[in-house]
Design a protein around this motif. Structure first.
Motif, PDB file in Angstrom:
ATOM      1  N   SER A 540      21.534 -87.622  56.448  1.00  7.27           N
ATOM      2  CA  SER A 540      21.631 -87.049  55.113  1.00  7.27           C
ATOM      3  C   SER A 540      22.856 -87.534  54.357  1.00  7.27           C
ATOM      4  CB  SER A 540      21.668 -85.521  55.214  1.00  7.27           C
ATOM      5  OG  SER A 540      22.836 -85.107  55.909  1.00  7.27           O
ATOM      6  N   GLY A 541      23.741 -88.243  55.047  1.00 12.18           N
ATOM      7  CA  GLY A 541      24.985 -88.707  54.443  1.00 12.18           C
ATOM      8  C   GLY A 541      26.156 -87.795  54.697  1.00 12.18           C
ATOM      9  N   ARG A 542      25.901 -86.588  55.209  1.00 13.95           N
ATOM     10  CA  ARG A 542      26.983 -85.654  55.474  1.00 13.95           C
ATOM     11  C   ARG A 542      27.726 -86.015  56.763  1.00 13.95           C
ATOM     12  NH1 ARG A 542      23.836 -80.000  54.902  1.00 13.95           N
ATOM     13  NH2 ARG A 542      22.393 -81.101  56.298  1.00 13.95           N
ATOM     14  N   LEU A 543      28.915 -85.464  56.916  1.00 14.72           N
ATOM     15  CA  LEU A 543      29.696 -85.639  58.133  1.00 14.72           C
ATOM     16  C   LEU A 543      29.551 -84.413  59.015  1.00 14.72           C
ATOM     17  CD1 LEU A 543      33.066 -87.234  56.903  1.00 14.72           C
ATOM     18  CD2 LEU A 543      31.102 -88.377  57.949  1.00 14.72           C
ATOM     19  N   LEU A 544      29.377 -84.645  60.302  1.00 18.35           N
ATOM     20  CA  LEU A 544      29.308 -83.578  61.295  1.00 18.35           C
ATOM     21  C   LEU A 544      30.476 -83.726  62.248  1.00 18.35           C
ATOM     22  CD1 LEU A 544      27.700 -81.221  62.675  1.00 18.35           C
ATOM     23  CD2 LEU A 544      26.618 -82.995  64.079  1.00 18.35           C
ATOM     24  N   MET A 545      31.219 -82.657  62.454  1.00 21.61           N
ATOM     25  CA  MET A 545      32.336 -82.637  63.399  1.00 21.61           C
ATOM     26  C   MET A 545      32.041 -81.604  64.476  1.00 21.61           C
ATOM     27  SD  MET A 545      35.343 -83.841  64.168  1.00 21.61           S
ATOM     28  CE  MET A 545      36.890 -83.418  64.959  1.00 21.61           C
ATOM     29  N   ALA A 567      31.044 -78.446  62.420  1.00 16.51           N
ATOM     30  CA  ALA A 567      31.523 -78.324  61.042  1.00 16.51           C
ATOM     31  C   ALA A 567      30.834 -79.393  60.209  1.00 16.51           C
ATOM     32  CB  ALA A 567      33.028 -78.467  60.974  1.00 16.51           C
ATOM     33  N   LEU A 568      30.441 -79.033  59.015  1.00 16.64           N
ATOM     34  CA  LEU A 568      29.658 -79.905  58.159  1.00 16.64           C
ATOM     35  C   LEU A 568      30.393 -80.130  56.846  1.00 16.64           C
ATOM     36  CD1 LEU A 568      26.810 -81.189  58.507  1.00 16.64           C
ATOM     37  CD2 LEU A 568      25.904 -79.266  57.189  1.00 16.64           C
ATOM     38  N   SER A 569      30.412 -81.400  56.403  1.00 17.35           N
ATOM     39  CA  SER A 569      31.055 -81.740  55.135  1.00 17.35           C
ATOM     40  C   SER A 569      30.097 -82.548  54.269  1.00 17.35           C
ATOM     41  CB  SER A 569      32.335 -82.555  55.369  1.00 17.35           C
ATOM     42  OG  SER A 569      32.899 -82.968  54.138  1.00 17.35           O
ATOM     43  N   SER A 570      29.924 -82.102  53.020  1.00 19.96           N
ATOM     44  CA  SER A 570      29.076 -82.815  52.075  1.00 19.96           C
ATOM     45  C   SER A 570      29.870 -83.660  51.102  1.00 19.96           C
ATOM     46  CB  SER A 570      28.207 -81.815  51.291  1.00 19.96           C
ATOM     47  OG  SER A 570      27.365 -81.090  52.162  1.00 19.96           O
ATOM     48  N   ASN A 630      18.461 -79.809  64.672  1.00 18.49           N
ATOM     49  CA  ASN A 630      18.245 -80.599  63.467  1.00 18.49           C
ATOM     50  C   ASN A 630      19.181 -80.139  62.352  1.00 18.49           C
ATOM     51  OD1 ASN A 630      17.025 -78.206  62.702  1.00 18.49           O
ATOM     52  ND2 ASN A 630      14.957 -79.057  62.522  1.00 18.49           N
ATOM     53  N   GLU A 631      19.135 -80.853  61.224  1.00 23.30           N
ATOM     54  CA  GLU A 631      20.032 -80.507  60.125  1.00 23.30           C
ATOM     55  C   GLU A 631      19.654 -79.178  59.489  1.00 23.30           C
ATOM     56  OE1 GLU A 631      21.701 -83.444  57.531  1.00 23.30           O
ATOM     57  OE2 GLU A 631      20.815 -85.098  58.684  1.00 23.30           O
ATOM     58  N   ALA A 632      18.378 -78.795  59.587  1.00 19.08           N
ATOM     59  CA  ALA A 632      17.974 -77.488  59.068  1.00 19.08           C
ATOM     60  C   ALA A 632      18.682 -76.368  59.818  1.00 19.08           C
ATOM     61  CB  ALA A 632      16.456 -77.334  59.167  1.00 19.08           C
ATOM     62  N   TRP A 633      18.890 -76.548  61.117  1.00 17.03           N
ATOM     63  CA  TRP A 633      19.629 -75.530  61.883  1.00 17.03           C
ATOM     64  C   TRP A 633      21.080 -75.451  61.420  1.00 17.03           C
ATOM     65  CZ3 TRP A 633      23.916 -75.847  65.118  1.00 17.03           C
ATOM     66  CH2 TRP A 633      24.224 -74.679  65.815  1.00 17.03           C
ATOM     67  N   LEU A 634      21.668 -76.591  61.077  1.00 21.19           N
ATOM     68  CA  LEU A 634      23.046 -76.596  60.601  1.00 21.19           C
ATOM     69  C   LEU A 634      23.198 -75.817  59.303  1.00 21.19           C
ATOM     70  CD1 LEU A 634      24.000 -80.338  61.217  1.00 21.19           C
ATOM     71  CD2 LEU A 634      24.942 -78.376  62.433  1.00 21.19           C
ATOM     72  N   ASP A 635      22.135 -75.761  58.509  1.00 25.23           N
ATOM     73  CA  ASP A 635      22.232 -75.183  57.172  1.00 25.23           C
ATOM     74  C   ASP A 635      22.018 -73.680  57.133  1.00 25.23           C
ATOM     75  OD1 ASP A 635      22.773 -77.629  55.942  1.00 25.23           O
ATOM     76  OD2 ASP A 635      20.648 -78.123  55.762  1.00 25.23           O
ATOM     77  N   VAL A 636      21.561 -73.090  58.241  1.00 23.29           N
ATOM     78  CA  VAL A 636      21.350 -71.638  58.233  1.00 23.29           C
ATOM     79  C   VAL A 636      22.627 -70.945  58.680  1.00 23.29           C
ATOM     80  CG1 VAL A 636      18.890 -71.860  58.644  1.00 23.29           C
ATOM     81  CG2 VAL A 636      20.448 -71.602  60.589  1.00 23.29           C
ATOM     82  N   PRO A 637      22.905 -69.765  58.151  1.00 26.36           N
ATOM     83  CA  PRO A 637      24.125 -69.042  58.547  1.00 26.36           C
ATOM     84  C   PRO A 637      24.077 -68.655  60.017  1.00 26.36           C
ATOM     85  CG  PRO A 637      23.150 -68.129  56.527  1.00 26.36           C
ATOM     86  CD  PRO A 637      22.139 -69.060  57.104  1.00 26.36           C
ATOM     87  N   ASP A 638      25.261 -68.351  60.553  1.00 22.66           N
ATOM     88  CA  ASP A 638      25.319 -67.882  61.935  1.00 22.66           C
ATOM     89  C   ASP A 638      24.480 -66.620  62.090  1.00 22.66           C
ATOM     90  OD1 ASP A 638      26.838 -69.783  63.178  1.00 22.66           O
ATOM     91  OD2 ASP A 638      28.749 -68.847  62.680  1.00 22.66           O
ATOM     92  N   ALA A 639      23.816 -66.516  63.220  1.00 23.67           N
ATOM     93  CA  ALA A 639      22.985 -65.362  63.536  1.00 23.67           C
ATOM     94  C   ALA A 639      23.242 -64.997  64.991  1.00 23.67           C
ATOM     95  CB  ALA A 639      21.510 -65.714  63.310  1.00 23.67           C
ATOM     96  N   PRO A 640      22.738 -63.843  65.447  1.00 24.13           N
ATOM     97  CA  PRO A 640      22.902 -63.510  66.872  1.00 24.13           C
ATOM     98  C   PRO A 640      22.436 -64.661  67.762  1.00 24.13           C
ATOM     99  CG  PRO A 640      22.003 -61.645  65.688  1.00 24.13           C
ATOM    100  CD  PRO A 640      22.030 -62.778  64.705  1.00 24.13           C
ATOM    101  N   VAL A 641      23.257 -64.984  68.763  1.00 25.81           N
ATOM    102  CA  VAL A 641      22.971 -66.147  69.610  1.00 25.81           C
ATOM    103  C   VAL A 641      21.943 -65.782  70.665  1.00 25.81           C
ATOM    104  CG1 VAL A 641      23.959 -67.823  71.208  1.00 25.81           C
ATOM    105  CG2 VAL A 641      25.292 -67.041  69.241  1.00 25.81           C
ATOM    106  N   PRO A 642      20.845 -66.553  70.744  1.00 23.98           N
ATOM    107  CA  PRO A 642      19.859 -66.287  71.807  1.00 23.98           C
ATOM    108  C   PRO A 642      20.476 -66.534  73.179  1.00 23.98           C
ATOM    109  CG  PRO A 642      18.973 -67.738  70.092  1.00 23.98           C
ATOM    110  CD  PRO A 642      20.441 -67.644  69.865  1.00 23.98           C
ATOM    111  N   THR A 643      19.849 -66.009  74.190  1.00 23.08           N
ATOM    112  CA  THR A 643      20.308 -66.269  75.558  1.00 23.08           C
ATOM    113  C   THR A 643      20.082 -67.732  75.902  1.00 23.08           C
ATOM    114  OG1 THR A 643      18.159 -65.766  76.532  1.00 23.08           O
ATOM    115  CG2 THR A 643      19.699 -63.912  76.223  1.00 23.08           C
ATOM    116  N   ASN A 644      20.805 -68.205  76.907  1.00 19.68           N
ATOM    117  CA  ASN A 644      20.599 -69.582  77.355  1.00 19.68           C
ATOM    118  C   ASN A 644      19.169 -69.805  77.822  1.00 19.68           C
ATOM    119  OD1 ASN A 644      23.207 -70.405  76.793  1.00 19.68           O
ATOM    120  ND2 ASN A 644      23.959 -69.963  78.852  1.00 19.68           N
ATOM    121  N   ALA A 645      18.596 -68.798  78.462  1.00 14.90           N
ATOM    122  CA  ALA A 645      17.213 -68.922  78.918  1.00 14.90           C
ATOM    123  C   ALA A 645      16.270 -69.134  77.745  1.00 14.90           C
ATOM    124  CB  ALA A 645      16.809 -67.676  79.709  1.00 14.90           C
ATOM    125  N   ALA A 646      16.530 -68.436  76.648  1.00 13.76           N
ATOM    126  CA  ALA A 646      15.695 -68.606  75.459  1.00 13.76           C
ATOM    127  C   ALA A 646      15.890 -69.983  74.846  1.00 13.76           C
ATOM    128  CB  ALA A 646      16.011 -67.514  74.442  1.00 13.76           C
TER     129      ALA A 646
END
Length: 797
Positions: A540-545, A567-570, A630-646
Motif C-alpha cells: 500500500s506504500g505505508r511503512l510497517l514497524m 506501528a503503521l505510518s502513512s 493482512n493490511e485490513a487487520w492493521l487498520d482495525v482498532p485493538d480489540a480483545p485478544v483471542p486465545t492462541n488456540a483460536a
C-alpha cells in the motif's frame, strides 16, 4: 563395533613395505608409494553426536595403489604456476589460501609440464593414508603435514556417508562444497574437554571439513577477505572411476510448485485476517541433544534456533531460514529451513539448508529480487583468521525457481576500501530507487568516525546485480539496524539494539546513499540483547514497524504497554499509529521472561506476499511463532485478544473450484500433480492428493491434503527411489513419524501431537540394534529432563 575395525585392516601389515620415498620427477614433488587395501572410514564410537558428518562408519576398499606427495605444495612451487594470485603466507613454507578450482588447475598444469598424471586425492584416499601414517609411522613417516600445516583440498563433493561398503568412493554426485581434510585452525583442547559440543576436535584423521570451491581471496580486492589455511597435496596416478552417491534434496526443496498464477489468491483483503503458527517442532527446538536424537532428528539439529531470514516466493510459498546451534558462535552450527507452501495450513518440518562444514554459519537473510530469491549469511567465527578483514563479509546463493534449486555459493568481490565490520547480515536487503542492491550488516567504527563504537550497522551495495560489492562508508547508531528507503530517496535506518535517545530508538537518515547518517529520535522504545526490530514497506506504500515495548535490559520504561507492537505510518515515518501484536511467545531465557511481561518478538523478520498477507517470524522466543495478517487487520482498532488456540485454528470450512494441475520438466516429463481450489476465506487451499517425481520418474514426495491440512500417509523418497521417511497423519493433530536408514533398516519411529513429541519414540542403529525406547508426554520424557535454555519448565505451548 570393535575398536580394531577403526584401524587399517590387519591384512595391510602383511603387505610388502611401502617403497622408500621415490625421487621426484622433473619439477614434480617427492612421492611415497601407497598400496591398495581396506579400512573402516568414519568416526569412532564414543564421540558426541556432533561428529555426525563422519557417520555412519563403513568399510572402504582402495582397489588401486597410488603415490602421494610427502608434503603439501610449497609457496615457491605455487609461484611457478601463478605468480600474482594472493595467498596466505601464515603456513610457510606451504601455500594456502587458494581455491579448489586453482588447486585442480595446478595439478593439471604440473601434469602437462612433467608428463606425469597429478591430481588431488579423493577423500577416502586421504583418510586411508592418514590412518596408515598413524598406525605405521616408521613406514609412512615421510608423509608430513597430515595433522599440521595447511588444510588440504580433496577431489570430492561433500555429502553424507553411505551405510553400505564402498570401493574407491568419490563423494557426492553434485554439491556446493568440496571436502577439505587435515583439521581446522583455532582448536582449543582445554575447551574441548569442558565443552565438547562447541569445540570439536578437527585434528583427527577422520575429520571432515567442506568449503565452496571458489573460497579464496580475489586478486586486487585483498581487503574483501578470503584468506584461509587450505592448501593442497598431490597424488600421482589416474583418478579412480567415478563412484558417487546420489544426492537427495532436503524437504524444503521437494515438490516446489513453479505455477505462480495462484500466488495472488489470499484471504479477502477487505476483511481482517490473522493467523498464528508454530513453525519448529519440539524437539529439536529448545530441547537437548538426547531428546532430539530420541525423536529421530539428524544430529545437525541443535536446541538454539535464532536470527531468522524470511521471504515470500513468486509462487506464494513462505521460506524461513534460521541457524541451529548450541551457542551463538561455534563451528558446528548450520542453517536450516522450513517452508509454508501456499495452499497449505501448516509449515513443513525443518531440513538442512546451508552449512560451510567446520565454521560458524550465522545470520541468514532472505530477499526477493523480482523473480530471483537471494540468500545471504555470514561466517563470523571461521577459525581461519582473527582479523575481520581477512574473512569475507558475507556469502550468498540465488534461486530462480522458487527455492527448488540454488546456485553455488558465492563470495563477494569487494571493491574499494572495506572498513571494520562484523560478518553478520541483519534482516534488510532491497533495491533502492537507483537500482542498487543494498544489504544490511552489523558494522563497527572506522578511523574516520571518531567517538563511534562497535554498536552500529552498515549497508553493502552492488551496482551490477551482485557481481561486485562495496562498503557505502557510513555507520548507523545501533547494532541490528533495520533499513528502508524513503519515498524521497533517503535511506532510513531504524534503531538497533543497545543504543537509545532518552530511552527511545535512534533514527539514522542518509541523503547520500549510506555514506553518512544524521541522528534523530524515533517514537519506538529502545531495544537490547535478544531483540531486533523490522521495518517493511508495504504494498500500500505505508511503512510497517515491528518491535517490543520493553527492553530486555531496562534503562527506561517510556511506555506503559507490555508485549510487542506493530506501528503503521502513512506519511513515510513522520507519524505512527500503534497496535498490539498478539500471539507472541515469551523470551527463551527465564531471567528475561520475568522482566518482559506480555511476551516478545525477539529477533523478528517480516515479508509481504503477492496475496497481500504479511508474514512475521520471531526467534529468541518460546515458542518461536510465524504470524500472518493482512493490511485490513492493521487498520482495525485493538480489540480483545483471542486465545492462541483460536489464532492457530484453521477456519477454512470448504473449498470450491478444485482443479487438478500438473507440472512438467523442460523435456516434458511429469514433475508433479497437485490439486487445490478457493477456500471459504478466499485463499488458495490444497485439497486432494499430490505426487512429485524425480527426472527419471521415480517418486519424490506423496501427500494428501484436506482443507489445507495433511491427512493419511505422507511419504518421501531418496534419489534412488528408496523410502526414507513417512508420516501417518491421524487427522486430530496426532501423527507418527517413521524414518529408515539407507540400507532399508528402520531408523526411528516417534509419536507427535501437532508439533510436539507426544507418545512412544524408538530409534535403531543401521544394524538393527535398538538405541532408545522412551515415551514423551507433551515434549518431555518424565524423569529425564533435557531442555537446556527453556524459559519455563517443560514444553508449555
Amino acid at each position: 563395533m570393535m575398536k580394531a575395525r577403526w584401524m587399517v585392516c590387519a591384512a595391510l601389515a602383511a603387505m610388502s613395505p611401502a617403497l622408500a620415498a621415490a625421487p621426484p620427477a622433473s619439477d614434480g614433488p617427492q612421492m611415497v608409494d601407497i598400496p591398495a587395501g581396506r579400512f573402516v572410514m568414519g568416526a569412532q564410537d564414543g564421540l558426541s553426536r556432533d561428529y555426525y558428518n563422519e557417520r555412519p562408519v563403513h568399510d572402504v576398499t582402495i582397489s588401486h595403489p597410488f603415490r602421494i606427495a610427502t608434503h603439501e605444495v610449497t609457496i615457491d612451487e605455487w609461484r611457478k604456476f601463478k605468480a600474482d594470485v594472493p595467498i596466505t603466507s601464515d603456513e610457510k613454507p606451504y601455500v594456502a589460501g587458494i581455491s579448489w578450482t586453482d588447486a585442480v588447475a595446478y595439478a593439471d598444469w604440473l601434469s602437462k609440464k612433467t608428463g606425469r598424471i597429478y591430481r588431488l586425492p579423493t577423500e577416502a584416499e586421504w583418510e586411508y593414508v592418514a590412518r596408515l601414517a598413524a598406525k605405521e609411522p616408521t613406514r609412512y613417516g615421510k608423509i608430513a603435514g597430515l595433522k599440521s600445516g595447511p588444510r588440504e583440498w580433496t577431489l570430492d563433493w561433500f555429502g553424507p556417508y553411505p551405510v553400505a561398503a564402498q570401493t574407491d568412493p568419490t563423494g557426492a554426485a553434485t554439491g556446493s562444497l568440496r571436502v577439505v581434510r587435515g583439521g581446522r585452525m583455532g582448536f582449543n583442547p582445554a575447551r574441548a574437554k569442558t565443552d565438547p559440543e562447541v569445540e570439536i576436535d578437527y585434528g583427527r584423521p577422520e575429520v571432515r571439513l567442506a568449503f565452496p570451491p571458489s573460497f579464496a581471496p580475489y586478486a586486487g580486492a585483498e581487503q574483501g577477505g578470503g584468506f584461509h589455511s587450505i592448501g593442497l597435496r598431490l597424488v600421482e596416478g589416474p583418478a579412480p572411476k567415478a563412484n558417487v552417491q546420489p544426492v537427495t534434496p532436503p524437504i524444503s526443496k521437494m515438490g516446489v510448485r513453479q505455477d505462480v498464477s495462484t500466488a495472488i489468491m489470499g484471504p479477502d483483503s477487505s476483511k481482517p485476517y490473522f493467523r498464528r503458527r508454530i513453525f519448529l517442532p519440539a524437539p529439536p527446538d529448545n530441547a537437548g541433544g538426547r531428546a532430539t536424537d530420541r525423536t529421530g532428528w539428524d544430529a545437525s539439529f541443535r536446541h538454539h534456533h535464532h536470527s531468522p531470514g524470511i521471504t515470500v516466493m513468486p509462487n506464494g510459498d513462505v521460506l524461513i531460514a534460521i541457524y541451529s546451534s548450541y551457542r551463538e558462535y561455534e563451528a558446528g552450527s548450520s542453517i536450516i529451513a522450513t517452508r509454508l507452501r501456499h495452499g497449505a495450513d501448516e509449515w513443513d518440518e525443518p531440513s538442512p539448508f546451508a552449512d560451510i562444514v567446520g565454521v560458524n554459519d550465522h545470520a541468514p537473510l532472505l530477499m526477493r529480487d523480482g523473480d530471483t530469491i537471494r540468500f545471504f549469511w555470514g561466517n563470523p567465527y571461521s577459525g581461519f583468521a582473527e582479523a575481520g578483514a581477512k574473512d569475507f563479509p558475507f556469502l550468498s546463493m540465488t534461486s530462480a525457481d522458487n527455492g527448488a534449486t540454488w546456485s553455488g555459493i558465492h563470495y563477494p568481490r569487494m571493491v574499494g576500501a572495506v572498513d571494520a565490520h562484523n560478518r553478520q547480515p541483519i534482516n534488510t536487503a532491497f533495491r533502492d530507487s537507483k537500482g542498487r542492491l543494498l544489504l544490511s550488516s552489523d558494522g563497527a567504527a572506522a578511523d574516520r568516525h571518531p567517538g563511534y563504537t562497535d554498536n552500529m550497522s552498515l549497508l553493502w551495495a552492488s551496482e551490477d546485480d551482485g557481481k561486485s560489492w562495496y562498503d557505502t562508508g557510513g555507520r548507523t547508531f545501533g547494532r541490528h539496524t533495520t533499513f528502508v528507503e524513503g519515498k524521497d530517496g533517503r535511506i532510513l535506518a531504524f534503531g538497533g539494539k543497545n543504543t537509545d535517545i532518552d530511552g527511545f530508538m535512534p533514527l539514522g537518515t542518509s541523503t547520500d546513499g549510506g555514506k553518512t547518517y544524521v541522528k534523530s529520535k524515533l517514537p519506538f522504545p529502545a531495544l537490547s540483547s535478544g531483540q531486533r526490530p523490522q521495518v517493511l514497506r508495504l504494498k500500500s506504500g505505508r511503512l510497517l514497524m515491528i518491535g517490543d515495548y520493553v527492553r530486555t535490559k531496562p534503562i527506561a520504561k517510556p511506555l506503559p504497554q507490555r508485549g510487542s507492537y506493530v506501528a503503521l505510518s502513512s506519511d513515510d515515518g513522520k507519524s505512527w499509529t500503534f497496535k498490539a501484536l498478539p500471539g507472541i511467545g515469551v523470551s527463551e531465557r527465564a531471567d528475561r521472561a520475568k522482566d518482559m511481561e506480555g511476551g516478545t518478538v525477539g529477533y523478528v523478520g517480516a515479508a509481504q506476499g503477492p496475496d497481500g498477507v504479511i508474514h512475521v517470524v520471531t526467534t529468541a522466543t518460546f515458542p518461536m511463532v510465524a504470524l500472518a495478517f493482512n493490511e485490513a487487520w492493521l487498520d482495525v482498532p485493538d480489540a480483545p485478544v483471542p486465545t492462541n488456540a483460536a489464532l492457530e485454528r484453521n477456519n477454512v470450512t470448504a473449498v470450491t473450484g478444485v482443479q487438478n494441475r500438473e507440472e512438467r520438466y523442460p523435456d516434458g516429463k511429469l514433475r508433479g500433480r497437485w490439486s487445490g481450489g478457493q477456500g471459504s476465506d478466499g485463499a488458495l487451499v490444497f485439497d486432494g492428493p499430490q505426487s512429485w517425481f524425480y527426472l527419471d520418474g521415480t517418486p519424490v514426495w506423496q501427500v494428501e491434503y484436506r482443507l489445507g491440512r495433511k491427512v493419511g500417509i505422507e511419504k518421501r523418497f531418496d534419489a534412488t527411489g528408496r523410502l526414507i521417511d513417512q508420516w501417518d497423519h491421524k487427522g486430530d493433530g496426532r501423527s507418527v513419524w517413521t524414518r529408515w536408514w539407507p540400507n532399508g533398516a528402520m531408523r526411528s519411529m516417534s509419536g507427535w501431537k501437532d508439533k510436539i513429541a507426544d507418545g512412544r519414540a524408538r530409534t535403531w542403529s543401521p544394524e538393527g540394534k535398538m538405541l532408545s525406547d522412551v515415551t514423551f508426554i507433551h515434549g518431555n520424557v518424565p524423569g529425564q529432563p533435557d531442555l537446556p535454555g527453556a524459559a519455563v519448565p517443560g514444553i508449555t505451548w
